[in-house]
Design an enzyme around this catalytic site. Structure first.
Site, PDB file in Angstrom:
ATOM      1  N   GLU A 113      -4.175  17.222 -13.191  1.00  0.00           N
ATOM      2  CA  GLU A 113      -4.427  17.511 -14.606  1.00  0.00           C
ATOM      3  C   GLU A 113      -5.899  17.749 -14.936  1.00  0.00           C
ATOM      4  OE1 GLU A 113      -1.845  15.345 -17.322  1.00  0.00           O
ATOM      5  OE2 GLU A 113      -3.368  15.538 -18.871  1.00  0.00           O
ATOM      6  N   HIS A 117       1.087  17.034 -28.091  1.00  0.00           N
ATOM      7  CA  HIS A 117       0.900  15.621 -27.770  1.00  0.00           C
ATOM      8  C   HIS A 117      -0.339  14.988 -28.409  1.00  0.00           C
ATOM      9  CE1 HIS A 117       4.157  16.424 -25.055  1.00  0.00           C
ATOM     10  NE2 HIS A 117       4.144  15.203 -24.556  1.00  0.00           N
ATOM     11  N   HIS A 153       0.828  11.726 -30.024  1.00  0.00           N
ATOM     12  CA  HIS A 153       0.392  10.387 -29.618  1.00  0.00           C
ATOM     13  C   HIS A 153      -0.189   9.634 -30.809  1.00  0.00           C
ATOM     14  CE1 HIS A 153      -0.002  11.612 -25.140  1.00  0.00           C
ATOM     15  NE2 HIS A 153       1.151  11.035 -25.383  1.00  0.00           N
ATOM     16  N   ARG A 193      -2.387  21.853 -16.022  1.00  0.00           N
ATOM     17  CA  ARG A 193      -1.374  20.821 -16.328  1.00  0.00           C
ATOM     18  C   ARG A 193      -1.490  20.323 -17.767  1.00  0.00           C
ATOM     19  NH1 ARG A 193       0.922  16.082 -12.237  1.00  0.00           N
ATOM     20  NH2 ARG A 193       2.440  15.266 -13.695  1.00  0.00           N
ATOM     21  N   ASN A 217       0.730  19.200 -22.451  1.00  0.00           N
ATOM     22  CA  ASN A 217       0.423  18.302 -23.577  1.00  0.00           C
ATOM     23  C   ASN A 217       0.563  18.986 -24.937  1.00  0.00           C
ATOM     24  OD1 ASN A 217      -0.147  16.333 -21.731  1.00  0.00           O
ATOM     25  ND2 ASN A 217      -2.335  16.776 -21.683  1.00  0.00           N
ATOM     26  N   LYS A 269       7.637  22.944 -14.730  1.00  0.00           N
ATOM     27  CA  LYS A 269       6.758  21.809 -14.404  1.00  0.00           C
ATOM     28  C   LYS A 269       6.275  21.908 -12.956  1.00  0.00           C
ATOM     29  CE  LYS A 269       5.667  17.060 -15.124  1.00  0.00           C
ATOM     30  NZ  LYS A 269       5.977  15.773 -15.728  1.00  0.00           N
ATOM     31  N   HIS A 286       8.871   9.167 -29.053  1.00  0.00           N
ATOM     32  CA  HIS A 286       7.850  10.052 -28.485  1.00  0.00           C
ATOM     33  C   HIS A 286       8.197  11.523 -28.778  1.00  0.00           C
ATOM     34  CE1 HIS A 286       4.920  11.620 -25.688  1.00  0.00           C
ATOM     35  NE2 HIS A 286       5.876  12.313 -25.077  1.00  0.00           N
ATOM     36  N   LYS A 344       3.502  11.497 -11.660  1.00  0.00           N
ATOM     37  CA  LYS A 344       2.760  10.501 -12.455  1.00  0.00           C
ATOM     38  C   LYS A 344       3.607   9.240 -12.580  1.00  0.00           C
ATOM     39  CE  LYS A 344      -0.074  13.157 -15.674  1.00  0.00           C
ATOM     40  NZ  LYS A 344      -0.260  13.418 -17.110  1.00  0.00           N
ATOM     41  N   GLU A 362      10.954  17.785 -25.607  1.00  0.00           N
ATOM     42  CA  GLU A 362      10.161  18.228 -24.445  1.00  0.00           C
ATOM     43  C   GLU A 362      10.728  19.534 -23.875  1.00  0.00           C
ATOM     44  OE1 GLU A 362       7.308  16.894 -23.526  1.00  0.00           O
ATOM     45  OE2 GLU A 362       7.347  14.862 -24.364  1.00  0.00           O
ATOM     46  N   ARG A 368       0.814  -1.240   0.000  1.00  0.00           N
ATOM     47  CA  ARG A 368       0.000   0.000   0.000  1.00  0.00           C
ATOM     48  C   ARG A 368       0.835   1.271   0.000  1.00  0.00           C
ATOM     49  NH1 ARG A 368      -3.107  -3.176   3.402  1.00  0.00           N
ATOM     50  NH2 ARG A 368      -4.999  -3.868   2.360  1.00  0.00           N
TER      51      ARG A 368
HETATM   52  N1  LIG Z   1       5.650  10.107 -15.555  1.00  0.00           N
HETATM   53  C1  LIG Z   1       5.642  11.106 -16.390  1.00  0.00           C
HETATM   54  O1  LIG Z   1       5.209  12.222 -16.076  1.00  0.00           O
HETATM   55  C2  LIG Z   1       6.196  10.900 -17.775  1.00  0.00           C
HETATM   56  C3  LIG Z   1       6.406  11.986 -18.629  1.00  0.00           C
HETATM   57  C4  LIG Z   1       6.984  11.756 -19.872  1.00  0.00           C
HETATM   58  C5  LIG Z   1       7.323  10.468 -20.253  1.00  0.00           C
HETATM   59  N2  LIG Z   1       7.100   9.422 -19.402  1.00  0.00           N
HETATM   60  C6  LIG Z   1       7.463   8.061 -19.769  1.00  0.00           C
HETATM   61  O2  LIG Z   1       8.887   8.011 -19.902  1.00  0.00           O
HETATM   62  C7  LIG Z   1       9.207   6.895 -20.719  1.00  0.00           C
HETATM   63  C8  LIG Z   1      10.327   7.282 -21.646  1.00  0.00           C
HETATM   64  O3  LIG Z   1      11.446   7.656 -20.889  1.00  0.00           O
HETATM   65  P1  LIG Z   1      12.923   7.661 -21.535  1.00  0.00           P
HETATM   66  O4  LIG Z   1      12.879   8.373 -22.816  1.00  0.00           O
HETATM   67  O5  LIG Z   1      13.832   8.096 -20.465  1.00  0.00           O
HETATM   68  O6  LIG Z   1      13.118   6.141 -21.920  1.00  0.00           O
HETATM   69  P2  LIG Z   1      13.958   4.947 -21.269  1.00  0.00           P
HETATM   70  O7  LIG Z   1      13.771   4.896 -19.819  1.00  0.00           O
HETATM   71  O8  LIG Z   1      13.610   3.748 -22.062  1.00  0.00           O
HETATM   72  O9  LIG Z   1      15.469   5.374 -21.570  1.00  0.00           O
HETATM   73  C9  LIG Z   1      15.894   5.471 -22.897  1.00  0.00           C
HETATM   74  C10 LIG Z   1      17.107   4.586 -23.160  1.00  0.00           C
HETATM   75  O10 LIG Z   1      18.251   5.274 -22.697  1.00  0.00           O
HETATM   76  C11 LIG Z   1      18.990   4.454 -21.807  1.00  0.00           C
HETATM   77  N3  LIG Z   1      19.568   5.378 -20.842  1.00  0.00           N
HETATM   78  C12 LIG Z   1      18.918   6.148 -19.949  1.00  0.00           C
HETATM   79  N4  LIG Z   1      19.778   6.933 -19.305  1.00  0.00           N
HETATM   80  C13 LIG Z   1      21.002   6.662 -19.801  1.00  0.00           C
HETATM   81  C14 LIG Z   1      22.314   7.160 -19.536  1.00  0.00           C
HETATM   82  N5  LIG Z   1      22.546   8.133 -18.656  1.00  0.00           N
HETATM   83  N6  LIG Z   1      23.361   6.613 -20.221  1.00  0.00           N
HETATM   84  C15 LIG Z   1      23.147   5.631 -21.145  1.00  0.00           C
HETATM   85  N7  LIG Z   1      21.938   5.141 -21.447  1.00  0.00           N
HETATM   86  C16 LIG Z   1      20.884   5.653 -20.786  1.00  0.00           C
HETATM   87  C17 LIG Z   1      18.000   3.472 -21.234  1.00  0.00           C
HETATM   88  O11 LIG Z   1      18.632   2.304 -20.789  1.00  0.00           O
HETATM   89  C18 LIG Z   1      17.105   3.240 -22.455  1.00  0.00           C
HETATM   90  O12 LIG Z   1      17.699   2.301 -23.313  1.00  0.00           O
HETATM   91  C19 LIG Z   1       7.923   6.498 -21.437  1.00  0.00           C
HETATM   92  O13 LIG Z   1       7.461   5.280 -20.897  1.00  0.00           O
HETATM   93  C20 LIG Z   1       6.948   7.607 -21.104  1.00  0.00           C
HETATM   94  O14 LIG Z   1       5.609   7.156 -21.022  1.00  0.00           O
HETATM   95  C21 LIG Z   1       6.541   9.628 -18.182  1.00  0.00           C
END
Ligand SMILES: NC(=O)c1ccc[n+]([C@@H]2O[C@H](COP(=O)([O-])OP(=O)(O)OC[C@H]3O[C@@H](n4cnc5c(N)ncnc54)[C@H](O)[C@@H]3O)[C@@H](O)[C@H]2O)c1
Length: 356
Positions: free
Chosen positions: A235, A246, A250, A239, A243, A225, A263, A143, A185, A121
């Site tokens: 949101e 987006h 998307h 917030r 987007n 942010k 993305h 999020k 972004e 929990r």
């Molecule tokens: N929670 C939120 O508010 C929010 C907002 C935007 C996106 N997201 C989510 O984030 C995700 C995408 O995140 P991402 O782009 O970081 O993808 P990811 O976590 O897959 O990382 C991208 C790649 O880079 C590698 N990597 C990361 N940091 C590294 C570093 N310092 N050195 C070498 N390699 C590295 C990872 O191993 C991976 O292969 C999606 O699932 C998306 O839905 C969430």
């Protein structure tokens, strides 16, 4: 070092941004966590580059470190991997007084944060984001969640960490495509809220210069942010500004089965297309879409999908919105730095995406 305090109704927490902060993570965690046991959730790539260093220093400080490894990539935001994480947390014997550290990109952050929000929990967790996207976006705002086979982020929560530690030096090992993906972004924040940041980004002419300025850029993005999330955590209003680009983004990602565009690339196309349209409609100051195109090109991002028959894509956007309420919120710009939420009738969405 930059410090930002996120102040929410239920919780306050700091975001610390500092080059090399990863080298004093033991001390930083020690200041806010007095128990011994820590589960670090990370992916194989990050573990391979930074794992030993972190584990050694945290262990030397006296923490009992257990590492939970997942495969890199979106596939790890699944029920199966979440279940694996829960099992590992049980094997380790994590209890409600212990701590989870999410050490990785957005995938690890969303997965580990969701595990933390639901396991027993809810137990405390810390975000140590390693990708640019995670450092400016996903680690801030609470999020967390995973995907279902029928769509992204369909299961999730709002659950804030105890602290976010951002080390811009970690970006030195980030592959270029992910760096520019995150820059989409960054550009979004500049477009909706910060004309000065837009100008700053325009003046940066190389990856080296970008890295020289990255700490300040991360600070600007996290500050925007924070300010938006503090006003509208769940949101229901402001917030949604985050987007920008987006709605189209998307749809593009989904239409191409998440294979052709990242993305950030899809959002880049979305920001340009919708602004070109709103400019033609007289809603946005003339020349704004050209400014967006210019900055996207500078950061190796696309602004159009290329030579395809877009009628099927337009249909799929309309279809995507079919189940939603009659009034849609779309984010437009008055000009660079001034985003706003525009309410439109669902049937009119086609007008806004006709430039695809
Ligand atoms: N929670 C939120 O508010 C929010 C907002 C935007 C996106 N997201 C989510 O984030 C995700 C995408 O995140 P991402 O782009 O970081 O993808 P990811 O976590 O897959 O990382 C991208 C790649 O880079 C590698 N990597 C990361 N940091 C590294 C570093 N310092 N050195 C070498 N390699 C590295 C990872 O191993 C991976 O292969 C999606 O699932 C998306 O839905 C969430």
């Amino acid at each position: 070092m930059y410090k930002i305090k996120v102040n929410l109704a239920q919780k306050d927490y700091p975001i610390l941004i500092k080059r090399g902060i990863i080298n004093s993570l033991d001390f930083e965690i020690g200041r806010i966590y007095k128990n011994k046991k820590i589960a670090i959730i990370t992916d194989h790539n990050i573990k391979g580059i930074y794992g030993d260093r972190i584990i050694e220093s945290l262990s030397a400080y006296g923490f009992q470190i257990h590492t939970i490894l997942v495969n890199p990539g979106e596939g790890s935001k699944s029920i199966q991997v979440l279940s694996h994480v829960y099992n590992q947390l049980l094997d380790i014997g994590i209890n409600r007084k212990d701590l989870i550290v999410a050490f990785g990109g957005g995938v690890v952050g969303d997965l580990a944060g969701f595990a933390a929000s639901t396991f027993l929990r809810g137990i405390r967790y810390i975000q140590v984001p390693t990708s640019l996207l995670a450092q400016i976006d996903s680690s801030v705002g609470g999020k967390v969640g995973i995907n279902l086979p029928r769509g992204k982020n369909l299961v999730g929560n709002f659950y804030h960490p105890e602290s976010v530690f951002i080390d811009p030096d970690l970006l030195n090992t980030l592959p270029n495509r992910y760096l520019y993906d995150g820059m989409a972004e960054v550009i979004k924040y500049a477009c909706i809220r910060d004309k000065t940041m837009y100008e700053k980004l325009l003046s940066i002419e190389s990856k080296e210069k970008l890295y020289e300025n990255i700490e300040e850029i991360i600070y600007s993005c996290c500050s925007i942010k924070k300010e938006i999330v503090e006003k509208d955590e769940r949101e229901s209003g402001e917030r949604m500004l985050l987007n920008f680009g987006h709605t189209i983004g998307h749809a593009i990602e989904k239409f191409f089965n998440y294979e052709t565009f990242t993305h950030g690339e899809a959002v880049a196309i979305g920001m340009y297309c919708i602004t070109r349209q709103s400019e033609e409609m007289g809603i946005t100051k003339k020349g704004t879409s050209s400014l967006i195109k210019r900055i996207l090109v500078q950061y190796n991002l696309p602004f159009e999908i290329g030579e395809i028959d877009n009628s099927r894509l337009l249909e799929s956007i309309a279809l995507d919105k079919k189940g939603e309420e009659d009034i849609l919120n779309i984010v437009l710009l008055k000009e660079i730095g001034a985003g706003f939420i525009n309410k439109i009738n669902k049937e009119d969405i086609g007008e806004f995406v006709s430039h695809l």
